[in-house]
Write a protein that holds these residues in place. Sequence first.
Motif, PDB file in Angstrom:
ATOM      1  N   ASN A   1       8.741   9.282   5.622  1.00 47.30           N
ATOM      2  CA  ASN A   1       8.321  10.688   5.575  1.00 47.30           C
ATOM      3  C   ASN A   1       9.397  11.559   4.929  1.00 47.30           C
ATOM      4  O   ASN A   1       9.115  12.358   4.037  1.00 47.30           O
ATOM      5  CB  ASN A   1       8.036  11.223   6.984  1.00 47.30           C
ATOM      6  N   ARG A   2      10.623  11.390   5.391  1.00 48.32           N
ATOM      7  CA  ARG A   2      11.724  12.231   4.914  1.00 48.32           C
ATOM      8  C   ARG A   2      12.015  11.986   3.439  1.00 48.32           C
ATOM      9  O   ARG A   2      12.104  12.920   2.646  1.00 48.32           O
ATOM     10  CB  ARG A   2      12.976  11.966   5.763  1.00 48.32           C
ATOM     11  N   VAL A   3      12.142  10.731   3.058  1.00 45.65           N
ATOM     12  CA  VAL A   3      12.526  10.398   1.678  1.00 45.65           C
ATOM     13  C   VAL A   3      11.406  10.722   0.692  1.00 45.65           C
ATOM     14  O   VAL A   3      11.662  11.235  -0.397  1.00 45.65           O
ATOM     15  CB  VAL A   3      12.944   8.915   1.587  1.00 45.65           C
ATOM     16  N   SER A   4      10.169  10.457   1.063  1.00 43.30           N
ATOM     17  CA  SER A   4       9.058  10.708   0.135  1.00 43.30           C
ATOM     18  C   SER A   4       8.679  12.181   0.060  1.00 43.30           C
ATOM     19  O   SER A   4       8.070  12.614  -0.915  1.00 43.30           O
ATOM     20  CB  SER A   4       7.820   9.903   0.551  1.00 43.30           C
ATOM     21  N   GLY A   5       9.017  12.936   1.115  1.00 44.21           N
ATOM     22  CA  GLY A   5       8.630  14.339   1.157  1.00 44.21           C
ATOM     23  C   GLY A   5       7.174  14.538   1.534  1.00 44.21           C
ATOM     24  O   GLY A   5       6.622  15.621   1.359  1.00 44.21           O
ATOM     25  N   HIS A   6       6.546  13.488   2.057  1.00 44.67           N
ATOM     26  CA  HIS A   6       5.142  13.542   2.446  1.00 44.67           C
ATOM     27  C   HIS A   6       4.995  13.236   3.934  1.00 44.67           C
ATOM     28  O   HIS A   6       5.820  12.532   4.507  1.00 44.67           O
ATOM     29  CB  HIS A   6       4.308  12.510   1.674  1.00 44.67           C
ATOM     30  N   ASN A   7       3.923  13.742   4.523  1.00 43.86           N
ATOM     31  CA  ASN A   7       3.570  13.367   5.878  1.00 43.86           C
ATOM     32  C   ASN A   7       2.694  12.124   5.774  1.00 43.86           C
ATOM     33  O   ASN A   7       1.548  12.203   5.337  1.00 43.86           O
ATOM     34  CB  ASN A   7       2.818  14.510   6.574  1.00 43.86           C
ATOM     35  N   LEU A   8       3.231  10.995   6.168  1.00 45.51           N
ATOM     36  CA  LEU A   8       2.544   9.718   6.010  1.00 45.51           C
ATOM     37  C   LEU A   8       1.928   9.226   7.317  1.00 45.51           C
ATOM     38  O   LEU A   8       1.614   8.041   7.463  1.00 45.51           O
ATOM     39  CB  LEU A   8       3.526   8.677   5.457  1.00 45.51           C
ATOM     40  N   LYS A   9       1.732  10.137   8.260  1.00 48.63           N
ATOM     41  CA  LYS A   9       1.192   9.770   9.567  1.00 48.63           C
ATOM     42  C   LYS A   9      -0.143   9.042   9.451  1.00 48.63           C
ATOM     43  O   LYS A   9      -0.363   8.015  10.091  1.00 48.63           O
ATOM     44  CB  LYS A   9       1.048  11.005  10.443  1.00 48.63           C
ATOM     45  N   LYS A  10      -1.040   9.546   8.613  1.00 52.00           N
ATOM     46  CA  LYS A  10      -2.349   8.910   8.454  1.00 52.00           C
ATOM     47  C   LYS A  10      -2.195   7.486   7.919  1.00 52.00           C
ATOM     48  O   LYS A  10      -2.855   6.561   8.397  1.00 52.00           O
ATOM     49  CB  LYS A  10      -3.245   9.735   7.538  1.00 52.00           C
TER      50      LYS A  10
ATOM     51  N   MET B   1       0.824  -1.189   0.000  1.00 44.72           N
ATOM     52  CA  MET B   1       0.000   0.000   0.000  1.00 44.72           C
ATOM     53  C   MET B   1       0.870   1.255   0.000  1.00 44.72           C
ATOM     54  O   MET B   1       0.533   2.224  -0.642  1.00 44.72           O
ATOM     55  CB  MET B   1      -0.940   0.003   1.203  1.00 44.72           C
ATOM     56  N   LEU B   2       1.961   1.209   0.755  1.00 45.46           N
ATOM     57  CA  LEU B   2       2.867   2.358   0.766  1.00 45.46           C
ATOM     58  C   LEU B   2       3.422   2.609  -0.632  1.00 45.46           C
ATOM     59  O   LEU B   2       3.492   3.749  -1.084  1.00 45.46           O
ATOM     60  CB  LEU B   2       4.003   2.137   1.761  1.00 45.46           C
ATOM     61  N   HIS B   3       3.782   1.549  -1.320  1.00 46.34           N
ATOM     62  CA  HIS B   3       4.298   1.641  -2.684  1.00 46.34           C
ATOM     63  C   HIS B   3       3.287   2.360  -3.577  1.00 46.34           C
ATOM     64  O   HIS B   3       3.644   3.263  -4.332  1.00 46.34           O
ATOM     65  CB  HIS B   3       4.591   0.229  -3.190  1.00 46.34           C
ATOM     66  N   GLU B   4       2.035   1.959  -3.487  1.00 47.52           N
ATOM     67  CA  GLU B   4       0.969   2.595  -4.274  1.00 47.52           C
ATOM     68  C   GLU B   4       0.842   4.080  -3.928  1.00 47.52           C
ATOM     69  O   GLU B   4       0.610   4.908  -4.790  1.00 47.52           O
ATOM     70  CB  GLU B   4      -0.368   1.910  -3.991  1.00 47.52           C
ATOM     71  N   LEU B   5       0.992   4.400  -2.655  1.00 48.58           N
ATOM     72  CA  LEU B   5       0.796   5.767  -2.180  1.00 48.58           C
ATOM     73  C   LEU B   5       1.907   6.714  -2.632  1.00 48.58           C
ATOM     74  O   LEU B   5       1.641   7.811  -3.094  1.00 48.58           O
ATOM     75  CB  LEU B   5       0.701   5.760  -0.652  1.00 48.58           C
ATOM     76  N   VAL B   6       3.167   6.285  -2.522  1.00 46.61           N
ATOM     77  CA  VAL B   6       4.284   7.196  -2.802  1.00 46.61           C
ATOM     78  C   VAL B   6       4.866   7.039  -4.201  1.00 46.61           C
ATOM     79  O   VAL B   6       5.627   7.884  -4.654  1.00 46.61           O
ATOM     80  CB  VAL B   6       5.406   7.057  -1.749  1.00 46.61           C
ATOM     81  N   GLY B   7       4.541   5.943  -4.891  1.00 47.81           N
ATOM     82  CA  GLY B   7       5.068   5.718  -6.236  1.00 47.81           C
ATOM     83  C   GLY B   7       6.384   4.953  -6.226  1.00 47.81           C
ATOM     84  O   GLY B   7       7.038   4.806  -5.195  1.00 47.81           O
ATOM     85  N   ASP B   8       6.757   4.485  -7.408  1.00 47.60           N
ATOM     86  CA  ASP B   8       7.941   3.636  -7.552  1.00 47.60           C
ATOM     87  C   ASP B   8       9.224   4.282  -7.052  1.00 47.60           C
ATOM     88  O   ASP B   8       9.953   3.694  -6.248  1.00 47.60           O
ATOM     89  CB  ASP B   8       8.164   3.253  -9.027  1.00 47.60           C
ATOM     90  N   GLU B   9       9.519   5.465  -7.554  1.00 48.16           N
ATOM     91  CA  GLU B   9      10.807   6.099  -7.253  1.00 48.16           C
ATOM     92  C   GLU B   9      10.994   6.308  -5.751  1.00 48.16           C
ATOM     93  O   GLU B   9      12.008   5.904  -5.182  1.00 48.16           O
ATOM     94  CB  GLU B   9      10.938   7.430  -7.991  1.00 48.16           C
ATOM     95  N   ALA B  10      10.020   6.915  -5.106  1.00 48.66           N
ATOM     96  CA  ALA B  10      10.130   7.179  -3.667  1.00 48.66           C
ATOM     97  C   ALA B  10      10.153   5.874  -2.874  1.00 48.66           C
ATOM     98  O   ALA B  10      10.919   5.738  -1.914  1.00 48.66           O
ATOM     99  CB  ALA B  10       8.979   8.061  -3.190  1.00 48.66           C
ATOM    100  N   PHE B  11       9.334   4.905  -3.260  1.00 49.44           N
ATOM    101  CA  PHE B  11       9.285   3.641  -2.530  1.00 49.44           C
ATOM    102  C   PHE B  11      10.649   2.956  -2.535  1.00 49.44           C
ATOM    103  O   PHE B  11      11.133   2.512  -1.485  1.00 49.44           O
ATOM    104  CB  PHE B  11       8.223   2.713  -3.126  1.00 49.44           C
ATOM    105  N   TYR B  12      11.268   2.860  -3.690  1.00 52.32           N
ATOM    106  CA  TYR B  12      12.568   2.188  -3.765  1.00 52.32           C
ATOM    107  C   TYR B  12      13.655   2.978  -3.034  1.00 52.32           C
ATOM    108  O   TYR B  12      14.547   2.394  -2.423  1.00 52.32           O
ATOM    109  CB  TYR B  12      12.935   1.881  -5.215  1.00 52.32           C
ATOM    110  N   LYS B  13      13.571   4.287  -3.056  1.00 54.95           N
ATOM    111  CA  LYS B  13      14.510   5.104  -2.281  1.00 54.95           C
ATOM    112  C   LYS B  13      14.327   4.861  -0.777  1.00 54.95           C
ATOM    113  O   LYS B  13      15.302   4.806  -0.032  1.00 54.95           O
ATOM    114  CB  LYS B  13      14.340   6.585  -2.603  1.00 54.95           C
ATOM    115  N   ILE B  14      13.083   4.725  -0.340  1.00 54.60           N
ATOM    116  CA  ILE B  14      12.802   4.436   1.070  1.00 54.60           C
ATOM    117  C   ILE B  14      13.434   3.102   1.460  1.00 54.60           C
ATOM    118  O   ILE B  14      14.113   3.005   2.489  1.00 54.60           O
ATOM    119  CB  ILE B  14      11.287   4.408   1.338  1.00 54.60           C
TER     120      ILE B  14
END
Length: 75
Positions: free
Chosen positions: A37-46, A1-14
Amino acid sequence: MLHELVGDEAFYKIIIEVLNSFKDEEIEFKDFEEIANRVSGHNLKKFFNEWIYGVELSSYLYEGYDIKQILDNII
């Protein structure tokens, strides 16, 4: 689900950041959340509150649902 949310590039960097940062020690969910949070640049708290710390997902796992059943019921 995280992969779907942040996309390929950010997910693999995470994942790479987690593996590099914790190659010699245990990681906790809070550590993973901070990196995501830091790598994706998003607040993923929810996301983390619902998918990692949430009661609903835990109850599905407790009741013995497999992952496909969980996703079918949540999506």
